[in-house]
Write a protein that holds these residues in place. Structure first.
Motif, mmCIF file in Angstrom:
data_model
loop_
_atom_site.group_PDB
_atom_site.id
_atom_site.type_symbol
_atom_site.label_atom_id
_atom_site.label_comp_id
_atom_site.label_asym_id
_atom_site.label_seq_id
_atom_site.Cartn_x
_atom_site.Cartn_y
_atom_site.Cartn_z
ATOM 1 N N LEU A 128 1.114 -0.841 -0.031
ATOM 2 C CA LEU A 128 -0.153 -0.400 -0.048
ATOM 3 C C LEU A 128 1.074 1.079 0.185
ATOM 4 C CD1 LEU A 128 -3.292 1.006 0.241
ATOM 5 C CD2 LEU A 128 -2.652 1.063 2.475
ATOM 6 N N CYS A 129 1.083 1.827 -1.172
ATOM 7 C CA CYS A 129 1.465 3.088 -1.263
ATOM 8 C C CYS A 129 0.518 4.637 -0.886
ATOM 9 C CB CYS A 129 2.411 2.882 -2.500
ATOM 10 S SG CYS A 129 3.632 1.877 -2.530
ATOM 11 N N LEU A 130 1.579 5.666 -0.430
ATOM 12 C CA LEU A 130 1.183 6.843 -0.205
ATOM 13 C C LEU A 130 2.739 7.388 0.093
ATOM 14 C CD1 LEU A 130 -1.246 8.647 0.021
ATOM 15 C CD2 LEU A 130 -1.133 8.692 2.432
ATOM 16 N N GLY A 131 2.333 8.408 -0.825
ATOM 17 C CA GLY A 131 3.574 10.099 -0.273
ATOM 18 C C GLY A 131 4.859 9.135 -1.015
ATOM 19 N N ASN A 132 6.076 9.507 0.292
ATOM 20 C CA ASN A 132 7.196 8.147 0.262
ATOM 21 C C ASN A 132 7.080 7.245 0.927
ATOM 22 O OD1 ASN A 132 7.111 9.325 2.308
ATOM 23 N ND2 ASN A 132 9.239 10.283 2.381
ATOM 24 N N MET A 133 5.805 6.158 1.093
ATOM 25 C CA MET A 133 5.378 6.126 2.155
ATOM 26 C C MET A 133 4.945 4.562 1.223
ATOM 27 S SD MET A 133 3.998 7.233 5.336
ATOM 28 C CE MET A 133 2.497 7.836 4.590
ATOM 29 N N SER A 134 5.780 3.310 1.581
ATOM 30 C CA SER A 134 4.833 1.860 1.394
ATOM 31 C C SER A 134 5.256 0.889 1.984
ATOM 32 C CB SER A 134 5.529 1.352 0.477
ATOM 33 O OG SER A 134 5.668 0.166 -0.578
ATOM 34 N N LEU A 135 3.554 0.730 2.751
ATOM 35 C CA LEU A 135 3.255 -0.665 3.688
ATOM 36 C C LEU A 135 3.243 -2.548 3.327
ATOM 37 C CD1 LEU A 135 2.658 -0.753 6.865
ATOM 38 C CD2 LEU A 135 0.107 -0.323 5.678
ATOM 39 N N ASP A 136 4.168 -2.992 3.083
ATOM 40 C CA ASP A 136 3.527 -4.036 3.644
ATOM 41 C C ASP A 136 3.631 -4.674 4.604
ATOM 42 O OD1 ASP A 136 4.295 -6.847 2.940
ATOM 43 O OD2 ASP A 136 6.062 -6.521 1.663
ATOM 44 N N ALA A 137 2.484 -5.573 4.632
ATOM 45 C CA ALA A 137 1.442 -6.059 6.086
ATOM 46 C C ALA A 137 1.819 -7.716 5.763
ATOM 47 C CB ALA A 137 -0.200 -6.366 5.621
ATOM 48 N N ASP A 138 2.363 -7.987 5.093
ATOM 49 C CA ASP A 138 2.634 -9.615 5.121
ATOM 50 C C ASP A 138 4.441 -9.500 6.246
ATOM 51 O OD1 ASP A 138 1.363 -10.306 3.991
ATOM 52 O OD2 ASP A 138 1.788 -10.282 2.079
ATOM 53 N N SER A 139 5.152 -8.469 5.203
ATOM 54 C CA SER A 139 6.491 -8.296 6.301
ATOM 55 C C SER A 139 6.406 -7.669 7.287
ATOM 56 C CB SER A 139 7.418 -8.601 5.126
ATOM 57 O OG SER A 139 7.157 -6.594 4.700
ATOM 58 N N LEU A 140 5.176 -6.936 8.053
ATOM 59 C CA LEU A 140 4.649 -6.140 9.453
ATOM 60 C C LEU A 140 6.234 -4.945 9.071
ATOM 61 C CD1 LEU A 140 4.414 -8.348 12.378
ATOM 62 C CD2 LEU A 140 2.782 -8.051 10.411
ATOM 63 N N SER A 141 6.565 -4.301 7.276
ATOM 64 C CA SER A 141 7.393 -3.086 7.866
ATOM 65 C C SER A 141 5.918 -2.128 6.433
ATOM 66 C CB SER A 141 8.569 -3.953 7.218
ATOM 67 O OG SER A 141 7.885 -4.239 5.368
ATOM 68 N N LEU A 142 7.068 -1.642 6.955
ATOM 69 C CA LEU A 142 6.684 0.104 6.551
ATOM 70 C C LEU A 142 7.939 0.898 5.781
ATOM 71 C CD1 LEU A 142 4.697 2.866 5.495
ATOM 72 C CD2 LEU A 142 5.326 3.754 7.986
ATOM 73 N N ASN A 143 8.234 1.321 4.286
ATOM 74 C CA ASN A 143 9.382 0.867 3.877
ATOM 75 C C ASN A 143 8.948 3.443 3.252
ATOM 76 O OD1 ASN A 143 11.224 -0.975 3.143
ATOM 77 N ND2 ASN A 143 9.718 -1.648 2.173
ATOM 78 N N ILE A 144 10.353 3.430 3.862
ATOM 79 C CA ILE A 144 10.340 4.639 4.270
ATOM 80 C C ILE A 144 11.481 5.993 3.097
ATOM 81 C CG2 ILE A 144 10.358 7.842 5.167
ATOM 82 C CD1 ILE A 144 8.869 6.507 7.282
ATOM 83 N N ASP A 145 10.996 6.389 1.701
ATOM 84 C CA ASP A 145 12.381 6.814 1.119
ATOM 85 C C ASP A 145 12.758 4.916 1.000
ATOM 86 O OD1 ASP A 145 11.428 8.840 0.446
ATOM 87 O OD2 ASP A 145 12.663 9.650 1.896
ATOM 88 N N LYS A 146 12.773 4.441 0.950
ATOM 89 C CA LYS A 146 13.569 2.614 1.131
ATOM 90 C C LYS A 146 14.523 2.107 2.195
ATOM 91 C CE LYS A 146 14.144 2.993 -4.514
ATOM 92 N NZ LYS A 146 15.161 3.513 -5.643
ATOM 93 N N GLU A 147 13.987 2.685 2.506
ATOM 94 C CA GLU A 147 14.282 2.549 4.304
ATOM 95 C C GLU A 147 13.479 1.660 5.490
ATOM 96 O OE1 GLU A 147 15.769 4.406 8.772
ATOM 97 O OE2 GLU A 147 15.830 5.495 7.092
ATOM 98 N N GLU A 148 13.389 0.287 5.179
ATOM 99 C CA GLU A 148 12.692 -0.112 6.006
ATOM 100 C C GLU A 148 12.892 -0.571 7.568
ATOM 101 O OE1 GLU A 148 11.711 -4.964 5.410
ATOM 102 O OE2 GLU A 148 13.177 -4.718 6.846
ATOM 103 N N ILE A 149 11.057 0.127 7.856
ATOM 104 C CA ILE A 149 11.451 0.061 9.412
ATOM 105 C C ILE A 149 10.461 -1.438 10.185
ATOM 106 C CG2 ILE A 149 9.766 1.906 11.031
ATOM 107 C CD1 ILE A 149 10.446 4.003 8.818
ATOM 108 N N LYS A 150 11.211 -1.518 11.073
ATOM 109 C CA LYS A 150 9.395 -2.930 11.098
ATOM 110 C C LYS A 150 8.425 -2.422 11.785
ATOM 111 C CE LYS A 150 10.262 -6.778 10.477
ATOM 112 N NZ LYS A 150 9.962 -7.027 8.952
#
Length: 222
Positions: A128-150
């Protein structure tokens, strides 16, 4: 997925709920049209199973009110087997499918799976993408400018709710119902703790979780 069953025949409602829970659906049940509307308008359900003949507000009245309010949650109508008029009226009012009584649980599940596929087709990507954020529910992670945040599971639920409807203000009650489940004893303090940690984690994001005083929270662009 979360399903709302609005059905006043307890035997039928219980049987549907049991079958859905065995398939790992989250289920809430009410018997009255007024109570059904109160829950349905929260916007926390993926599918609504709605009997036409219910006390309080009828199923067709409830459906009409939901669609007039812009609530597009898929609705599966339960109708009397010979009630062609009700079926036509329901489809005209915005029902997505109907099932005549009596019905088999196998047929009910087939209809629900078909509605589920329609929902999932709206979100082709698992991210799920919005602005510079990309949420991956399967891996429980949020990517902000390609930086992965658990994230924790509940933090993912929080972010998914906010990112699917940026700019929408969610009340504390809506958040509790969506993240913890209907009729769960959770305090405002629980929400504030999760919001606090999420704000720290998404500090460099294009969007921020804003407080709408006296109402709740929304996700808005910086």
């Amino acid at each position: 997925m979360r399903v709302l069953i609005i059905e006043d025949e307890e035997r039928i409602s219980a049987a549907i709920a049991h079958t859905l829970k065995q398939k790992n659906y989250e289920v809430d049940c009410v018997e009255d049209g007024n109570d059904g509307l109160m829950l349905a308008e929260k916007g926390i359900y993926d599918i609504i199973i709605l009997d036409i003949m219910i006390p309080g507000k009828s199923g067709l009245e409830l459906l009409k009110e939901l669609r007039n309010r812009g609530i597009t949650t898929p609705v599966l109508l339960l109708t009397a087997l010979d009630s062609i008029t009700d079926r036509v009226s329901g489809l005209d009012l915005g029902a997505d499918d109907y099932l005549g009584k009596p019905f088999s649980m196998a047929e009910l599940m087939a209809r629900i799976k078909a509605l589920s596929r329609r929902i999932q087709s709206v979100y082709i990507s698992k991210e799920l993408c919005l602005g510079n954020m990309s949420l991956d529910a399967d891996s429980l992670s949020l990517n902000i400018d390609k930086e992965e945040i658990k994230l924790t599971y509940k933090e993912v639920q929080f972010m998914e709710m906010l990112m699917r409807r940026p700019g929408m203000v969610f009340t504390r009650e809506q958040i509790i119902d969506k993240v913890w489940g209907y009729d769960n004893t959770v305090t405002d303090n629980n929400i504030e703790i999760y919001i606090h940690y999420l704000r720290k984690k998404i500090g460099n994001a294009s969007h921020v979780i804003a407080t709408v005083r006296g109402i709740g929270y929304t996700l808005e662009a910086r």
